[in-house]
Design an enzyme around this catalytic site. Structure first.
Site, PDB file in Angstrom:
ATOM      1  N   LYS A  88     -13.430   1.131  16.036  1.00 29.88           N
ATOM      2  CA  LYS A  88     -12.363   0.373  16.226  1.00 29.88           C
ATOM      3  C   LYS A  88     -11.625   0.548  17.592  1.00 29.88           C
ATOM      4  CE  LYS A  88     -11.034   0.694  11.390  1.00 29.88           C
ATOM      5  NZ  LYS A  88     -10.542   1.395  10.434  1.00 29.88           N
TER       6      LYS A  88
ATOM      7  N   LYS B  27       7.854 -17.611 -10.755  1.00 29.38           N
ATOM      8  CA  LYS B  27       7.180 -16.421 -11.142  1.00 29.38           C
ATOM      9  C   LYS B  27       6.177 -17.043 -11.979  1.00 29.38           C
ATOM     10  CE  LYS B  27       7.918 -12.481 -14.116  1.00 29.38           C
ATOM     11  NZ  LYS B  27       8.726 -11.900 -15.450  1.00 29.38           N
TER      12      LYS B  27
ATOM     13  N   LYS C 163     -10.959  -2.836  19.098  1.00 23.08           N
ATOM     14  CA  LYS C 163      -9.699  -3.554  19.338  1.00 23.08           C
ATOM     15  C   LYS C 163      -9.307  -3.289  20.943  1.00 23.08           C
ATOM     16  CE  LYS C 163      -8.657  -2.699  14.458  1.00 23.08           C
ATOM     17  NZ  LYS C 163      -7.673  -2.652  13.493  1.00 23.08           N
TER      18      LYS C 163
ATOM     19  N   ASN D 201       0.890  -1.209   0.135  1.00 19.82           N
ATOM     20  CA  ASN D 201       0.063  -0.019   0.153  1.00 19.82           C
ATOM     21  C   ASN D 201       0.888   1.166  -0.122  1.00 19.82           C
ATOM     22  OD1 ASN D 201       0.699   0.638   2.945  1.00 19.82           O
ATOM     23  ND2 ASN D 201      -0.226  -1.243   3.205  1.00 19.82           N
TER      24      ASN D 201
ATOM     25  N   ASP E 150      -5.388  -9.477  13.130  1.00 21.72           N
ATOM     26  CA  ASP E 150      -5.143  -8.015  13.379  1.00 21.72           C
ATOM     27  C   ASP E 150      -4.059  -8.010  14.569  1.00 21.72           C
ATOM     28  OD1 ASP E 150      -5.818  -5.625  14.734  1.00 21.72           O
ATOM     29  OD2 ASP E 150      -7.229  -5.559  13.412  1.00 21.72           O
ATOM     30  N   ILE E 151      -3.055  -7.287  14.283  1.00 24.65           N
ATOM     31  CA  ILE E 151      -2.012  -7.237  15.198  1.00 24.65           C
ATOM     32  C   ILE E 151      -2.403  -6.742  16.414  1.00 24.65           C
ATOM     33  CG2 ILE E 151       0.255  -6.420  15.802  1.00 24.65           C
ATOM     34  CD1 ILE E 151       0.591  -6.502  12.525  1.00 24.65           C
TER      35      ILE E 151
ATOM     36  N   PHE F 233      -4.403   3.479  15.064  1.00 25.75           N
ATOM     37  CA  PHE F 233      -4.713   4.637  14.158  1.00 25.75           C
ATOM     38  C   PHE F 233      -5.964   4.148  13.169  1.00 25.75           C
ATOM     39  CE2 PHE F 233      -1.529   7.922  13.659  1.00 25.75           C
ATOM     40  CZ  PHE F 233      -0.791   7.734  14.988  1.00 25.75           C
TER      41      PHE F 233
ATOM     42  N   ASP G  96      -4.582  -6.355   5.019  1.00 18.98           N
ATOM     43  CA  ASP G  96      -5.562  -7.054   5.765  1.00 18.98           C
ATOM     44  C   ASP G  96      -5.755  -8.537   5.220  1.00 18.98           C
ATOM     45  OD1 ASP G  96      -6.677  -5.146   7.402  1.00 18.98           O
ATOM     46  OD2 ASP G  96      -7.554  -4.127   5.781  1.00 18.98           O
TER      47      ASP G  96
HETATM   48  N1  CTP Z   1      -3.978  -3.276  12.311  1.00 20.29           N
HETATM   49  C1  CTP Z   1      -3.142  -4.050  13.082  1.00 20.29           C
HETATM   50  N2  CTP Z   1      -3.218  -5.234  12.226  1.00 20.29           N
HETATM   51  C2  CTP Z   1      -3.945  -5.350  11.198  1.00 20.29           C
HETATM   52  C3  CTP Z   1      -4.588  -4.299  10.438  1.00 20.29           C
HETATM   53  C4  CTP Z   1      -4.588  -3.030  11.131  1.00 20.29           C
HETATM   54  O1  CTP Z   1      -2.681  -3.877  13.840  1.00 20.29           O
HETATM   55  N3  CTP Z   1      -4.002  -6.805  10.575  1.00 20.29           N
HETATM   56  C5  CTP Z   1      -3.837  -1.800  13.182  1.00 20.29           C
HETATM   57  C6  CTP Z   1      -3.255  -0.537  12.395  1.00 20.29           C
HETATM   58  O2  CTP Z   1      -1.757  -0.521  12.627  1.00 20.29           O
HETATM   59  C7  CTP Z   1      -4.047   0.595  13.047  1.00 20.29           C
HETATM   60  C8  CTP Z   1      -5.356   0.093  13.193  1.00 20.29           C
HETATM   61  O3  CTP Z   1      -5.220  -1.394  13.356  1.00 20.29           O
HETATM   62  O4  CTP Z   1      -3.545   1.023  14.089  1.00 20.29           O
HETATM   63  C9  CTP Z   1      -6.433   0.301  12.177  1.00 20.29           C
HETATM   64  O5  CTP Z   1      -6.237  -0.225  10.911  1.00 20.29           O
HETATM   65  P1  CTP Z   1      -7.268  -0.069   9.518  1.00 20.29           P
HETATM   66  O6  CTP Z   1      -6.684  -0.620   8.601  1.00 20.29           O
HETATM   67  O7  CTP Z   1      -7.533   1.361   9.389  1.00 20.29           O
HETATM   68  O8  CTP Z   1      -8.590  -0.609  10.343  1.00 20.29           O
HETATM   69  P2  CTP Z   1      -8.930  -2.175   9.999  1.00 20.29           P
HETATM   70  O9  CTP Z   1      -9.149  -2.802  11.516  1.00 20.29           O
HETATM   71  O10 CTP Z   1      -8.575  -2.919   8.918  1.00 20.29           O
HETATM   72  O11 CTP Z   1     -10.704  -1.958   9.693  1.00 20.29           O
HETATM   73  P3  CTP Z   1     -11.049  -1.502   8.375  1.00 20.29           P
HETATM   74  O12 CTP Z   1     -10.706  -2.613   7.366  1.00 20.29           O
HETATM   75  O13 CTP Z   1     -12.822  -1.793   8.691  1.00 20.29           O
HETATM   76  O14 CTP Z   1     -11.089  -0.142   8.049  1.00 20.29           O
END
Ligand code: CTP
Length: 404
Positions: free
Chosen positions: A342, A294, A346, A215, A311-312, A328, A284
């Site tokens: 969130k 390849k 979380k 990304n 999700d970490i 964030f 995600d």
């Molecule tokens: N985050 C994380 N691990 C993941 C995805 C996200 O720790 N696999 C953390 C990011 O570092 C950030 C927060 O979760 O602090 C929000 O991430 P975001 O991608 O905006 O939210 P999502 O939980 O993925 O929700 P959505 O896809 O519905 O926007």
């Protein structure tokens, strides 16, 4: 040496300057200490004044130079005993062989020697002299005496000397001395001694040996926040996806590529942490079956099966229910609703949310944030990412110190 000045804000340094050609470098040193935020009071010996003018130091530090025990006006403003107590650290740079001898023997025959004798503050000396004077048994004995009393001897370095000789006795470089001072004073600030973990940057999910999904995250906000937390005294483990950025001072970087690697590193670091901040733009999903070779183009369309990454933040929270955690949220619409969702989902203590879209937040230098917590919120107005990071770090520290 660090790539940017350490944070010496609010630290008071009494800089003793002795006679010697290296006295001109003390001007650069005082400038570097001031740039790092320190409050610097220069005290010169009579011999120092033969090499560099008091006006130079006065202009750099914004304070009149002190050079005499018998200056009635200066003494009435701040007496020498008060001055000895004012300092967080006394640094004598350059320290001549003569002054080292006077300090080792406890003489109080000028203002600088008197201040050292009257102070219980840490003392550091940066010797500068001809190599024969440095190696003289008398000088070495004096240094041994000073070291035994806990005086920190910084340098000297070796190299070309003003007298034309080459050898040991050159004063350490001003930037190195500035960093030494920061090291001697140790971390300070509301997060002093605390272990913070910051995840930052993008992750890369491989498709085959040459392709990956990623990304637009540059890591700038996360790195700026890691730096700001370190400046508040924290010891920072920075778990970073691939970026072009240098490791901020006070941070240890753990480099990862995939979300799974970032998660494993985060769980490992979080075990000993008190504060966890997830700024990373974690993928995600990952590719279900990463090709070992390849992938060749075949049809006009192709499909990749993706599977959800953990999700970490959720994993870390499950492992450490007591940890202070900040997340964030990057959103294109309904900022507060999504961010608060969130925050709750979380189980975070704070969440910093920003709007994303073309030209916003990702890979740009300015940003703005809305920070939410249970029962409150604060808007951090649009500013360069480093300024914003400082404000956010202060807000995090405030909440961390006072508790959720
Ligand atoms: N985050 C994380 N691990 C993941 C995805 C996200 O720790 N696999 C953390 C990011 O570092 C950030 C927060 O979760 O602090 C929000 O991430 P975001 O991608 O905006 O939210 P999502 O939980 O993925 O929700 P959505 O896809 O519905 O926007």
């Amino acid at each position: 040496m660090t790539d940017s000045p350490p944070d010496l804000r609010g630290r008071r340094i009494l800089l003793g300057v002795c006679g010697g050609i290296a006295a001109y470098k003390a001007a650069d040193l005082s400038r570097r200490l001031i740039e790092a935020g320190a409050d610097v009071q220069v005290v010169m010996t009579d011999n120092a004044a033969r090499f560099v003018g008091a006006a130079t130091f006065q202009a750099l530090t914004g304070k009149p130079v002190r050079d005499s025990l018998w200056d009635a006006q200066a003494e009435s403003h701040m007496g020498h005993i008060e001055l000895a107590r004012w300092a967080d650290l006394i640094l004598v740079a350059p320290a001549s062989a003569n002054t080292l001898a006077r300090l080792a023997h406890g003489l109080a025959d000028d203002l600088l020697a008197t201040l050292v004798l009257a102070s219980d503050r840490p003392l550091a000396v940066a010797p500068a002299m001809n190599r024969l004077m440095w190696n003289a048994p008398a000088t070495q004995d004096n240094l041994a005496t000073l070291r035994a009393r806990g005086v920190r001897v910084l340098g000297p370095g070796a190299g070309f000397q003003a007298c034309g000789e080459t050898g040991e006795g050159r004063m350490r470089e001003p930037s190195d001395l500035r960093d030494d001072v920061a090291g001697l004073l140790g971390p300070h600030g509301p997060l002093a001694g605390r272990h913070a973990v910051v995840t930052a940057g993008p992750t890369r999910e491989p498709i085959d040996p040459v392709r990956f999904i990623t990304n637009r995250s540059s890591g700038k906000q996360g790195y700026a926040l890691a730096r700001a937390l370190a400046q508040l005294g924290a010891r920072v483990s920075l778990i970073s996806g691939p970026t072009q950025l240098a490791v901020p001072p006070g941070c240890v970087r753990i480099e990862v590529e995939t979300a799974a690697q970032m998660c494993a590193a985060a769980l490992d670091a979080a075990a000993s942490a008190e504060l966890f901040v997830g700024t990373a733009a974690v993928a995600d999903y990952r590719v279900q079956d990463v090709a070992t070779d390849k992938i060749k183009k075949t049809g006009t369309t192709m499909q990749l099966a993706l599977v959800r990454n953990d999700d970490i933040l959720v994993r870390v929270r499950a492992a450490r229910p007591d940890l202070f955690m900040v997340g964030f949220a990057a959103e294109t619409e309904n900022l507060e609703a999504h961010a608060r969702d969130k925050l709750a989902r979380k189980q975070l203590n704070l969440i910093a949310a920003n709007r994303v879209g073309p030209g916003r937040a990702f890979d740009v230098d300015d940003n703005q944030l809305s920070v939410y917590w249970a029962g409150g919120q604060r808007e951090l107005a649009s500013a360069p990412k480093d300024v914003l990071a400082r404000e956010l770090a202060l807000l995090i520290a405030e909440h961390f110190v006072t508790g959720p």
